[in-house]
Each structure stands twice: as C-alpha cells, then as structure tokens.
Design a protein around this motif. Structure first.
Motif, PDB file in Angstrom:
ATOM      1  N   VAL A 175       7.347   8.158 -16.239  1.00  0.00           N
ATOM      2  CA  VAL A 175       6.644   8.445 -14.993  1.00  0.00           C
ATOM      3  C   VAL A 175       5.309   7.706 -14.959  1.00  0.00           C
ATOM      4  CG1 VAL A 175       5.508  10.255 -13.633  1.00  0.00           C
ATOM      5  CG2 VAL A 175       7.764  10.666 -14.626  1.00  0.00           C
ATOM      6  N   ARG A 176       4.597   7.696 -16.073  1.00  0.00           N
ATOM      7  CA  ARG A 176       3.316   6.989 -16.113  1.00  0.00           C
ATOM      8  C   ARG A 176       3.511   5.481 -15.933  1.00  0.00           C
ATOM      9  NH1 ARG A 176      -0.426   7.423 -20.499  1.00  0.00           N
ATOM     10  NH2 ARG A 176      -1.958   6.970 -18.869  1.00  0.00           N
ATOM     11  N   ALA A 177       4.584   4.938 -16.489  1.00  0.00           N
ATOM     12  CA  ALA A 177       4.873   3.514 -16.304  1.00  0.00           C
ATOM     13  C   ALA A 177       5.168   3.216 -14.840  1.00  0.00           C
ATOM     14  CB  ALA A 177       6.054   3.099 -17.184  1.00  0.00           C
ATOM     15  N   ALA A 178       5.911   4.109 -14.182  1.00  0.00           N
ATOM     16  CA  ALA A 178       6.209   3.921 -12.760  1.00  0.00           C
ATOM     17  C   ALA A 178       4.942   4.018 -11.922  1.00  0.00           C
ATOM     18  CB  ALA A 178       7.236   4.960 -12.304  1.00  0.00           C
ATOM     19  N   LEU A 179       4.058   4.956 -12.256  1.00  0.00           N
ATOM     20  CA  LEU A 179       2.782   5.072 -11.542  1.00  0.00           C
ATOM     21  C   LEU A 179       1.937   3.808 -11.711  1.00  0.00           C
ATOM     22  CD1 LEU A 179       1.738   8.749 -12.329  1.00  0.00           C
ATOM     23  CD2 LEU A 179       2.089   7.787 -10.047  1.00  0.00           C
ATOM     24  N   ALA A 180       1.919   3.255 -12.915  1.00  0.00           N
ATOM     25  CA  ALA A 180       1.139   2.036 -13.171  1.00  0.00           C
ATOM     26  C   ALA A 180       1.675   0.869 -12.355  1.00  0.00           C
ATOM     27  CB  ALA A 180       1.164   1.705 -14.664  1.00  0.00           C
ATOM     28  N   ALA A 181       3.003   0.739 -12.306  1.00  0.00           N
ATOM     29  CA  ALA A 181       3.606  -0.351 -11.537  1.00  0.00           C
ATOM     30  C   ALA A 181       3.332  -0.179 -10.048  1.00  0.00           C
ATOM     31  CB  ALA A 181       5.111  -0.405 -11.801  1.00  0.00           C
ATOM     32  N   PHE A 182       3.387   1.059  -9.572  1.00  0.00           N
ATOM     33  CA  PHE A 182       3.130   1.304  -8.155  1.00  0.00           C
ATOM     34  C   PHE A 182       1.662   1.058  -7.818  1.00  0.00           C
ATOM     35  CE2 PHE A 182       2.572   3.761  -4.277  1.00  0.00           C
ATOM     36  CZ  PHE A 182       3.702   3.390  -3.564  1.00  0.00           C
ATOM     37  N   ARG A 183       0.795   1.401  -8.759  1.00  0.00           N
ATOM     38  CA  ARG A 183      -0.627   1.151  -8.558  1.00  0.00           C
ATOM     39  C   ARG A 183      -0.886  -0.353  -8.382  1.00  0.00           C
ATOM     40  NH1 ARG A 183      -2.159   3.330 -12.993  1.00  0.00           N
ATOM     41  NH2 ARG A 183      -2.121   5.453 -12.166  1.00  0.00           N
ATOM     42  N   GLN A 184      -0.191  -1.169  -9.160  1.00  0.00           N
ATOM     43  CA  GLN A 184      -0.322  -2.628  -9.023  1.00  0.00           C
ATOM     44  C   GLN A 184       0.165  -3.092  -7.658  1.00  0.00           C
ATOM     45  OE1 GLN A 184       1.762  -4.352 -12.347  1.00  0.00           O
ATOM     46  NE2 GLN A 184       0.109  -3.936 -13.788  1.00  0.00           N
ATOM     47  N   GLU A 185       1.259  -2.493  -7.202  1.00  0.00           N
ATOM     48  CA  GLU A 185       1.786  -2.850  -5.876  1.00  0.00           C
ATOM     49  C   GLU A 185       0.751  -2.527  -4.790  1.00  0.00           C
ATOM     50  OE1 GLU A 185       4.765  -4.103  -3.043  1.00  0.00           O
ATOM     51  OE2 GLU A 185       4.592  -4.376  -5.216  1.00  0.00           O
ATOM     52  N   LEU A 186       0.139  -1.366  -4.872  1.00  0.00           N
ATOM     53  CA  LEU A 186      -0.874  -0.984  -3.893  1.00  0.00           C
ATOM     54  C   LEU A 186      -2.087  -1.917  -3.955  1.00  0.00           C
ATOM     55  CD1 LEU A 186      -0.951   2.935  -4.138  1.00  0.00           C
ATOM     56  CD2 LEU A 186       0.054   1.526  -2.328  1.00  0.00           C
ATOM     57  N   GLN A 231      -2.129  -5.005  -4.862  1.00  0.00           N
ATOM     58  CA  GLN A 231      -1.769  -6.296  -4.278  1.00  0.00           C
ATOM     59  C   GLN A 231      -1.797  -6.234  -2.755  1.00  0.00           C
ATOM     60  OE1 GLN A 231      -0.724  -9.687  -5.739  1.00  0.00           O
ATOM     61  NE2 GLN A 231      -1.704  -9.632  -3.741  1.00  0.00           N
ATOM     62  N   LEU A 232      -1.256  -5.150  -2.187  1.00  0.00           N
ATOM     63  CA  LEU A 232      -1.295  -4.994  -0.738  1.00  0.00           C
ATOM     64  C   LEU A 232      -2.738  -4.909  -0.245  1.00  0.00           C
ATOM     65  CD1 LEU A 232       1.584  -2.379  -0.279  1.00  0.00           C
ATOM     66  CD2 LEU A 232       1.659  -4.814   0.316  1.00  0.00           C
ATOM     67  N   ASP A 233      -3.570  -4.194  -0.983  1.00  0.00           N
ATOM     68  CA  ASP A 233      -4.976  -4.071  -0.612  1.00  0.00           C
ATOM     69  C   ASP A 233      -5.674  -5.423  -0.659  1.00  0.00           C
ATOM     70  OD1 ASP A 233      -7.399  -2.633   0.021  1.00  0.00           O
ATOM     71  OD2 ASP A 233      -7.975  -2.901  -2.072  1.00  0.00           O
ATOM     72  N   ALA A 234      -5.332  -6.231  -1.660  1.00  0.00           N
ATOM     73  CA  ALA A 234      -5.944  -7.559  -1.783  1.00  0.00           C
ATOM     74  C   ALA A 234      -5.561  -8.443  -0.609  1.00  0.00           C
ATOM     75  CB  ALA A 234      -5.522  -8.198  -3.101  1.00  0.00           C
ATOM     76  N   TRP A 235      -4.314  -8.390  -0.204  1.00  0.00           N
ATOM     77  CA  TRP A 235      -3.878  -9.206   0.935  1.00  0.00           C
ATOM     78  C   TRP A 235      -4.543  -8.750   2.229  1.00  0.00           C
ATOM     79  CZ3 TRP A 235       1.824  -8.737  -0.959  1.00  0.00           C
ATOM     80  CH2 TRP A 235       2.084  -9.743  -1.888  1.00  0.00           C
ATOM     81  N   LEU A 236      -4.721  -7.422   2.372  1.00  0.00           N
ATOM     82  CA  LEU A 236      -5.434  -6.919   3.551  1.00  0.00           C
ATOM     83  C   LEU A 236      -6.883  -7.389   3.538  1.00  0.00           C
ATOM     84  CD1 LEU A 236      -4.094  -3.256   3.795  1.00  0.00           C
ATOM     85  CD2 LEU A 236      -3.876  -5.025   5.551  1.00  0.00           C
ATOM     86  N   ASP A 243      -7.108 -10.858   4.591  1.00  0.00           N
ATOM     87  CA  ASP A 243      -6.487 -11.127   5.886  1.00  0.00           C
ATOM     88  C   ASP A 243      -5.318 -12.107   5.743  1.00  0.00           C
ATOM     89  OD1 ASP A 243      -6.163 -10.718   8.578  1.00  0.00           O
ATOM     90  OD2 ASP A 243      -7.525 -12.348   9.176  1.00  0.00           O
ATOM     91  N   ASP A 244      -4.550 -11.924   4.645  1.00  0.00           N
ATOM     92  CA  ASP A 244      -3.422 -12.814   4.354  1.00  0.00           C
ATOM     93  C   ASP A 244      -2.172 -12.302   5.067  1.00  0.00           C
ATOM     94  OD1 ASP A 244      -1.465 -14.446   3.317  1.00  0.00           O
ATOM     95  OD2 ASP A 244      -2.306 -14.460   1.293  1.00  0.00           O
ATOM     96  N   GLU A 245      -2.052 -12.650   6.333  1.00  0.00           N
ATOM     97  CA  GLU A 245      -0.953 -12.165   7.161  1.00  0.00           C
ATOM     98  C   GLU A 245       0.401 -12.643   6.650  1.00  0.00           C
ATOM     99  OE1 GLU A 245       0.567 -12.541  11.803  1.00  0.00           O
ATOM    100  OE2 GLU A 245      -1.549 -12.814  11.295  1.00  0.00           O
ATOM    101  N   THR A 246       0.463 -13.873   6.175  1.00  0.00           N
ATOM    102  CA  THR A 246       1.728 -14.432   5.706  1.00  0.00           C
ATOM    103  C   THR A 246       2.275 -13.665   4.498  1.00  0.00           C
ATOM    104  OG1 THR A 246       1.112 -16.629   6.493  1.00  0.00           O
ATOM    105  CG2 THR A 246       2.871 -16.498   4.840  1.00  0.00           C
ATOM    106  N   ALA A 247       1.399 -13.423   3.514  1.00  0.00           N
ATOM    107  CA  ALA A 247       1.827 -12.705   2.314  1.00  0.00           C
ATOM    108  C   ALA A 247       2.242 -11.278   2.651  1.00  0.00           C
ATOM    109  CB  ALA A 247       0.712 -12.699   1.277  1.00  0.00           C
ATOM    110  N   LEU A 248       1.473 -10.618   3.515  1.00  0.00           N
ATOM    111  CA  LEU A 248       1.814  -9.253   3.903  1.00  0.00           C
ATOM    112  C   LEU A 248       3.160  -9.199   4.618  1.00  0.00           C
ATOM    113  CD1 LEU A 248      -1.575  -7.770   5.167  1.00  0.00           C
ATOM    114  CD2 LEU A 248      -0.107  -6.778   3.405  1.00  0.00           C
ATOM    115  N   LEU A 249       3.364 -10.107   5.547  1.00  0.00           N
ATOM    116  CA  LEU A 249       4.609 -10.129   6.306  1.00  0.00           C
ATOM    117  C   LEU A 249       5.800 -10.358   5.382  1.00  0.00           C
ATOM    118  CD1 LEU A 249       6.093 -10.060   9.005  1.00  0.00           C
ATOM    119  CD2 LEU A 249       5.702 -12.537   9.198  1.00  0.00           C
ATOM    120  N   HIS A 250       5.666 -11.293   4.452  1.00  0.00           N
ATOM    121  CA  HIS A 250       6.755 -11.573   3.513  1.00  0.00           C
ATOM    122  C   HIS A 250       7.096 -10.335   2.698  1.00  0.00           C
ATOM    123  CE1 HIS A 250       9.323 -13.772   0.737  1.00  0.00           C
ATOM    124  NE2 HIS A 250       8.657 -13.205  -0.261  1.00  0.00           N
ATOM    125  N   ARG A 251       6.060  -9.614   2.219  1.00  0.00           N
ATOM    126  CA  ARG A 251       6.294  -8.433   1.391  1.00  0.00           C
ATOM    127  C   ARG A 251       6.949  -7.319   2.202  1.00  0.00           C
ATOM    128  NH1 ARG A 251       6.688  -8.500  -3.994  1.00  0.00           N
ATOM    129  NH2 ARG A 251       5.744  -6.697  -5.033  1.00  0.00           N
TER     130      ARG A 251
END
Length: 305
Positions: free
Chosen positions: A254-265, A267-272, A275-283
């Motif tokens: 569960v902790r490993a899954a939380l860590a991976a999800f935290r990285q996903e969030l 990355q999304l925050d970084a693209w926001l 203002d990287d519309e292309t990367a966000l749209l692709h994801r």
C-alpha cells in the motif's frame, strides 16, 4: 504439491460438508450462493452472535448453526470469512478442531500474511489462500446476496503443500459460486490489490476529508457536489475497521502504491504549473483510453490498449 491428484468435480464437491466461519456479507453470500447452486452437503454456519445464526437459518443459508469454532470438526471444507486480522487469530484455533485431510480456505483481502499463517498449520491439513474480488460498501448478513460472486474474479493462492485435489476443490467452489478463478502468488496478489483496491479506498477517504475541510469554510461545497464526487468518493463509505485490517496487513504494498500515486500527482501538478497543455492532454487521453478499454473488458498491458 502431491503427484497423484484425486478427481474432484462439481458432483463430488456438491456433496462436501462445508463450515463457514463468519456470516457477514461474504460468508452469508457464499452460503446463499451454494444453496442456490443446489449444494447437497451440510452447510455449517459459525458466528459469535446468536441473532446472526438465527437469521442465517431463517434465510435458509445454512443447515446447522454454532457459535463455537469446534464445529468445524464436522466439515470437509472450512472457509474463513472473517476480517483479515480476525482470521489470522482464528487459524491456530480452527486447525485444532479440523479433521485430518480437511481443507482450510480463507477469503481474506490480503494474502502474504494469511498464507504465512496457513503454512504453519499442522501438516495433516490442507490449506489454500483465497480472495474473491467482490463486495459492497455495506457489511453484514442483512445485505448478503446469492449473486454477489457471480462473474467476479476469485483469486486462489496455493501453498507449496497444497495438493492438486485441494486446488481442484477450490476451483469447484468457485464454479459453484459462478465466479472466475485466477491463480497467483500471494506477493503478486498483494501488490496488485494495493493498486486497484486499497489505494482507491485511501484516495476516496482523502477526497472526502479534503472536501470536509473546504466545507468547514464554505458549506455550499456539499450542494455543488454531484455525480462525479459521488462516484469518486463511493469507497469512503466502506467499513473503516475492515479497511484498517486490510491496510495494516498489506502495509508495504500500500505504501508503494501511495508513493507511485504521489509521483503521478506531482507530475500533473508540474505540467499545470508550466501550462504544458500538450503533456496534460496526452496524459489525460491515455487515461481515458485505458479506462474505456477496461470498461469494454479488453486486456490492457504495459500502458497500451
């Protein structure tokens, strides 16, 4: 595993005596499903509360009722349908009363800790880990239903000592329930369910708690919450005590899954932020394609549809 399997099929399984320890949603539904499938062997229900036993008999789910774990001595197959940490405590006592050669199967939501406990049971007994991938946010015999397992995946985790006959008995049970069998190792099971079951629960709980914090300043947030919030937060309505058992017995995964999800969030925050519309749209498009493929029942592998 043994080299000389004994034939087990739907006909022989139907005559087996079965003891179900725990008559809540999972155990009660299993008993109802076996009855609906025409099971001929005695179904023994074991629960602490007399009212639960009375209700189970009134529903026609069981033939015999008992509040003592020693009642498993009359069964060929013993099924533990209690919360994970409860069944971990029950395994040593239950196995003291089982007849030699009988099979002990659990329905626990995590498998490494349970299978490790099963491995310590007397060698004269057969053991098999199990986890049906079904359930509800509500619990208890009152919400049990004979179709709960229908068309759902039922994972089996055989131990090295599990005989082919015992595995066949587990498969026959799954067939009687109308479920779909999937055999895998305990560690792999725990890693996968951490992602598709335990993490979603934590995310739903976090979402509701965050919304509650927003609501403390602006109560109108609950008025604007609609189907998206209801769907995403649904799992937060699950029994916290039951989920705590699951989380604590699958903590590393569960902790490993939380860590991976935290990285996903992040990355999304970084693209926001960029203002990287292309990367966000692709994801977002990739997520949409994966979700639609899953809804259509298509196999998705390696991030590709």
């Amino acid at each position: 595993m043994a080299d000389t399997p004994v034939i087990e099929n739907a006909t022989t399984f139907r005559r087996r005596s079965v003891a179900i320890v725990g008559l809540g949603l999972m155990g009660g539904s299993l008993a109802l499903a076996l009855k609906a499938a025409g099971h001929q062997g005695r179904l023994i229900g074991i629960a602490r509360r007399p009212q639960t036993l009375h209700t189970a008999q009134a529903l026609g789910a069981i033939d015999d009722a008992d509040s003592d774990l020693s009642a498993v001595s009359a069964a060929d197959l013993v099924i533990l349908a209690t919360p994970v940490r409860t069944l971990l405590r029950q395994i040593p006592e239950v196995t003291q009363h089982m007849q030699p050669g009988a099979l002990l199967l659990d329905l626990g939501s995590t498998k490494q800790a349970v299978c490790a406990a099963l491995a310590l049971t007397p060698p004269a007994l057969q053991v098999l880990g199990g986890h049906p991938m079904c359930g509800k946010e509500t619990s208890g015999l009152e919400v049990a239903e004979a179709t709960l397992y229908q068309d759902k995946t039922f994972v089996l985790c055989p131990l090295s000592r599990t005989s082919p006959t015992s595995l066949a008995t587990g498969l026959a049970l799954i067939e009687a329930l109308g479920a779909r069998p999937l055999v895998m190792e305990p560690a792999r099971h725990d890693r996968l369910v951490a992602t598709i079951s335990h993490l979603p629960y934590l995310l739903a709980a976090a979402l509701v708690n965050l919304t509650s914090q927003v609501g403390a300043d602006d109560a109108e947030v609950w008025q604007v919450a609609a189907s998206g919030f209801r769907d995403t937060s649904r799992l937060a309505g699950s029994d916290p005590a039951m989920m705590l058992d699951i989380l604590l017995t699958n903590r590393p995964a569960v902790r490993a899954a939380l860590a991976a999800f935290r990285q996903e969030l992040e990355q999304l925050d970084a693209w926001l932020a960029d203002d990287d519309e292309t990367a966000l749209l692709h994801r977002l498009q990739a997520a949409q394609a994966q979700r639609l493929a899953f809804a259509r029942g298509q196999v998705v592998s390696g991030g590709q549809v």
